[in-house]
Every structure is written in structure tokens, then in C-alpha cells.
Design a protein around this motif. Structure first.
Motif, short mmCIF file in Angstrom:
data_model
loop_
_atom_site.label_atom_id
_atom_site.label_comp_id
_atom_site.label_asym_id
_atom_site.label_seq_id
_atom_site.Cartn_x
_atom_site.Cartn_y
_atom_site.Cartn_z
N HIS A 142 -4.47 88.59 -103.55
CA HIS A 142 -4.83 90.14 -102.98
C HIS A 142 -4.70 90.80 -104.12
CE1 HIS A 142 -5.13 88.94 -98.76
NE2 HIS A 142 -3.79 88.45 -98.77
N ILE A 143 -3.88 90.65 -104.82
CA ILE A 143 -3.65 91.73 -106.21
C ILE A 143 -4.56 91.30 -107.30
CG2 ILE A 143 -1.45 92.11 -105.33
CD1 ILE A 143 -0.37 90.54 -107.55
N GLY A 144 -5.14 90.07 -107.01
CA GLY A 144 -6.02 89.76 -108.26
C GLY A 144 -5.52 89.12 -109.30
N LYS A 145 -4.23 88.78 -109.28
CA LYS A 145 -3.05 88.40 -110.44
C LYS A 145 -3.59 86.77 -110.43
CE LYS A 145 1.14 87.90 -112.30
NZ LYS A 145 2.72 87.99 -112.16
N LYS A 146 -4.16 86.11 -111.41
CA LYS A 146 -4.70 84.94 -111.76
C LYS A 146 -4.16 84.29 -113.26
CE LYS A 146 -8.48 84.89 -108.47
NZ LYS A 146 -9.77 84.32 -108.12
N PRO A 147 -2.92 84.04 -113.24
CA PRO A 147 -2.46 83.73 -114.67
C PRO A 147 -2.57 82.23 -115.25
CG PRO A 147 -0.57 83.45 -112.95
CD PRO A 147 -1.76 84.08 -112.22
N TYR A 148 -3.37 81.25 -114.55
CA TYR A 148 -3.48 80.28 -114.92
C TYR A 148 -4.94 79.81 -114.99
CZ TYR A 148 1.16 79.61 -112.83
OH TYR A 148 2.65 80.10 -112.76
N SER A 149 -5.43 79.58 -116.07
CA SER A 149 -6.79 79.13 -116.49
C SER A 149 -7.09 77.88 -117.03
CB SER A 149 -7.14 80.21 -117.76
OG SER A 149 -6.33 80.09 -118.99
N CYS A 150 -8.26 77.50 -116.76
CA CYS A 150 -8.74 76.10 -117.09
C CYS A 150 -9.30 75.99 -118.62
CB CYS A 150 -9.66 75.57 -116.25
SG CYS A 150 -10.57 74.07 -116.68
N ASP A 151 -8.54 75.36 -119.35
CA ASP A 151 -8.95 75.15 -120.78
C ASP A 151 -10.32 74.59 -120.97
OD1 ASP A 151 -6.51 75.72 -121.62
OD2 ASP A 151 -5.45 73.92 -121.71
N VAL A 152 -11.03 73.80 -119.75
CA VAL A 152 -12.28 73.61 -120.23
C VAL A 152 -13.56 74.34 -119.89
CG1 VAL A 152 -13.78 71.25 -119.44
CG2 VAL A 152 -11.38 70.94 -119.70
N CYS A 153 -13.21 74.98 -118.58
CA CYS A 153 -14.56 75.89 -118.34
C CYS A 153 -13.99 77.49 -117.96
CB CYS A 153 -15.05 75.22 -116.81
SG CYS A 153 -14.01 75.72 -115.44
N GLY A 154 -12.66 77.62 -118.26
CA GLY A 154 -12.34 79.00 -118.22
C GLY A 154 -11.96 79.64 -116.74
N SER A 155 -12.25 78.75 -115.54
CA SER A 155 -12.00 79.06 -114.50
C SER A 155 -10.31 79.64 -114.34
CB SER A 155 -12.09 78.04 -113.60
OG SER A 155 -13.63 77.74 -113.58
N ARG A 171 -2.39 80.04 -108.85
CA ARG A 171 -1.41 79.09 -108.57
C ARG A 171 -1.61 78.07 -109.79
NH1 ARG A 171 -0.91 77.12 -102.70
NH2 ARG A 171 0.71 75.86 -103.46
N LYS A 172 -0.65 77.74 -110.19
CA LYS A 172 -0.64 76.41 -111.33
C LYS A 172 -1.00 75.07 -110.55
CE LYS A 172 1.96 73.90 -114.70
NZ LYS A 172 3.19 73.79 -115.34
N TYR A 173 -0.51 75.08 -109.22
CA TYR A 173 -1.18 73.78 -108.70
C TYR A 173 -2.77 73.82 -108.36
CZ TYR A 173 -1.49 70.85 -104.37
OH TYR A 173 -1.88 70.00 -103.58
N ASN A 174 -3.12 74.80 -108.04
CA ASN A 174 -4.84 74.94 -107.79
C ASN A 174 -5.46 74.56 -109.16
OD1 ASN A 174 -4.45 75.53 -105.21
ND2 ASN A 174 -4.60 77.63 -105.46
N MET A 175 -4.80 75.15 -110.28
CA MET A 175 -5.54 74.81 -111.47
C MET A 175 -5.56 73.40 -111.94
SD MET A 175 -4.73 74.43 -115.19
CE MET A 175 -3.14 74.90 -115.49
N LEU A 176 -4.19 72.76 -111.54
CA LEU A 176 -4.18 71.25 -111.85
C LEU A 176 -5.08 70.46 -110.96
CD1 LEU A 176 -0.28 71.14 -112.23
CD2 LEU A 176 -1.97 70.96 -114.10
N GLN A 177 -5.13 70.95 -109.78
CA GLN A 177 -6.18 70.15 -108.80
C GLN A 177 -7.52 70.26 -109.38
OE1 GLN A 177 -5.60 71.85 -104.88
NE2 GLN A 177 -4.34 69.87 -104.38
N HIS A 178 -8.04 71.38 -109.91
CA HIS A 178 -9.33 71.97 -110.52
C HIS A 178 -9.64 71.10 -111.64
CE1 HIS A 178 -12.66 74.06 -112.32
NE2 HIS A 178 -11.95 73.99 -113.47
N MET A 179 -8.67 70.70 -112.42
CA MET A 179 -8.63 69.91 -113.77
C MET A 179 -9.21 68.54 -113.32
SD MET A 179 -8.12 71.80 -116.20
CE MET A 179 -8.16 70.20 -117.56
N GLN A 180 -9.03 68.11 -112.27
CA GLN A 180 -9.62 66.69 -111.68
C GLN A 180 -11.02 66.52 -111.69
OE1 GLN A 180 -7.16 66.03 -108.09
NE2 GLN A 180 -5.09 65.64 -109.39
#
Length: 241
Positions: A62-75, A79-88
Motif C-alpha cells: 500500500h505504501i509502495g515500498k519494494k526494497p527487494y529487486s531481481c538482479d536479472v530483470c530488475g523487477s 517481500r524477500k520471499y516473493n523475490m526469491l520465488q520470482h528468481m525461480q
């Protein structure tokens, strides 16, 4: 003298599934997976969660805070958990396997949803007609058939749909895009299920069989059309009262 390090035993057991936990708090949190209790609610949208930290992570959306980014595509992710799932999606890793059919998944809850296709479990029921579903989103979409709501509209022709993927498929009729191609003959299709049916013309597979005469078909719609030839002939053969 015993030099082995002291390890605390898991002394708190779940009476439902027998899982064990090191303390009472962990057990209490686990029990919510059975009771479906979600005591922590988002003050912005009302969405509920079983754990407080999950709710706090959700608040970042809601506040727009997204501190975790994908090193491959920049998404970026809240949450760190969602970033790790995305990496898959980049690695192709699917660590969750179905023990029944061997199908694999990137996420555990996708595996749990899939398992219902084997067990037949449909925990989400419609209060209006009693129809049951394996997934909550399936129930939400079904409810639109009762309300008549079609929230996804085509900006080109104004046609409306109950599901977003139906709208995306429809948009291809305007753009001419056919992203699904046959590797055998090169024919292309707007929908994946159309490609699957087409492939049967190459493999000879006919999974839909008539219970009356045994004739087989590559798709269900052809079978339904064929069964009418039996019901119509039955009506003709039946003498009037």
C-alpha cells in the motif's frame, strides 16, 4: 563427559496432523492453517492474515515500498520471499514435486492446490448453488455468474468478460497475435488449448469417447455434437403415446 551439544526437543504436537513444534507459540500459529483463523487484518484493504509479520509485509504494497529487486530483470518486490520465488522463473527451478504424478511447481501452495486434483478435495463452496472448487479464485470467478458482473472490458469493442485471461485471449482477435505454434506443421493459434487440440491431429490421440457406440474424438465439443445423433435417433424411434 558428554560433549554433545544440547538440543531442545520438539515437545508441542498438533492434534490434527501430528506436526511437532519447539514452543507453544509456533504450534498456535500452525493451528491457524487448520482452523483458517486470520486474526491480523490490513487497516487499508481489510485483507486478513494468520501471522502478524505477513500482514506487515503486505502493508508495504500500500505504501509502495519494494526494497527487494531481481538482479536479472530488475523487477522489485515488497517481500524477500516473493523475490526469491520470482528468481525461480529465471533459473527454471521447481522444487515442489507431486508424489502422485511427478508434476513439479515453483511454489508450495501451487503444489497443494494441484494435490486436490488427485484427492478430489474442493474446500471452497458457493453459498448460492452449492458448487465447489479446489481454489478460492475459482469460487470468486464463479460468483460472477450469479451477480452477472463482468469486470474486464475490451477497450476496442467494449465486450466484457468475467476473467482477465478471457479478455487477454479476446484481445488477440484484434491484434492478430497467435503466440502458440505447432512444432510439427507451423500452424499458430491464439489460445494454448487450441494448440493442444490441434496436436492431436498429428498424434492421433482421441481422448473423448462416446459411451453409446465407442466412437472417439479429439475434443469434447465434437463428442457433444456426436451424442446428439444418438438422442435425436432415440426420439425418432420412440412411438408417440
Amino acid at each position: 563427559m558428554n560433549t554433545k551439544p544440547h538440543t531442545r526437543e520438539k515437545s508441542y504436537s498438533c492434534e490434527v496432523c501430528c506436526s511437532c513444534f519447539p514452543n507453544k507459540q509456533y504450534l498456535a500459529t500452525h493451528m491457524r492453517t487448520h482452523t483458517r483463523e486470520k486474526p491480523y487484518s490490513c487497516e487499508v484493504c481489510g485483507f486478513s492474515f494468520t501471522m502478524k509479520n505477513t500482514m506487515l509485509q503486505h502493508m508495504k504494497t500500500h505504501i509502495g515500498k519494494k526494497p527487494y529487486s531481481c538482479d536479472v530483470c530488475g523487477s522489485i518486490f515488497a517481500r524477500k520471499y516473493n523475490m526469491l520465488q520470482h528468481m525461480q522463473t529465471h533459473t527454471g527451478e521447481k522444487p515442489y514435486f507431486c508424489e502422485v504424478c511427478g508434476f513439479s511447481f515453483t511454489r508450495k501452495h501451487h503444489l497443494l492446490q494441484h494435490m486436490r486434483t488427485h484427492t478430489g478435495d474442493k474446500p471452497y463452496s458457493c453459498k448460492d448453488c452449492g458448487s465447489s472448487f479446489t481454489r478460492k479464485d475459482g469460487l470468486v470467478i464463479h460468483m460472477l455468474t450469479h451477480t452477472g458482473e463482468k469486470p474486464y472490458s475490451c477497450k476496442v469493442c467494449g465486450y466484457s468478460f468475467t476473467r482477465k485471461n478471457y479478455l487477454l485471449q479476446h484481445m488477440r482477435t484484434h491484434t492478430g497475435e497467435k503466440p502458440y505454434s505447432c512444432e510439427v506443421c507451423g500452424s499458430s493459434f491464439t489460445r494454448k488449448d487450441s494448440l493442444v487440440i490441434h496436436m492431436r491431429t498429428h498424434t492421433g490421440e482421441k481422448p473423448y469417447s462416446c459411451k453409446v457406440c465407442g466412437y472417439s474424438f479429439i475434443c469434447k465439443s465434437n463428442l457433444l455434437q456426436h451424442t446428439r445423433t444418438h438422442t435425436d435417433s432415440t426420439k425418432l424411434d420412440t412411438p408417440p403415446n
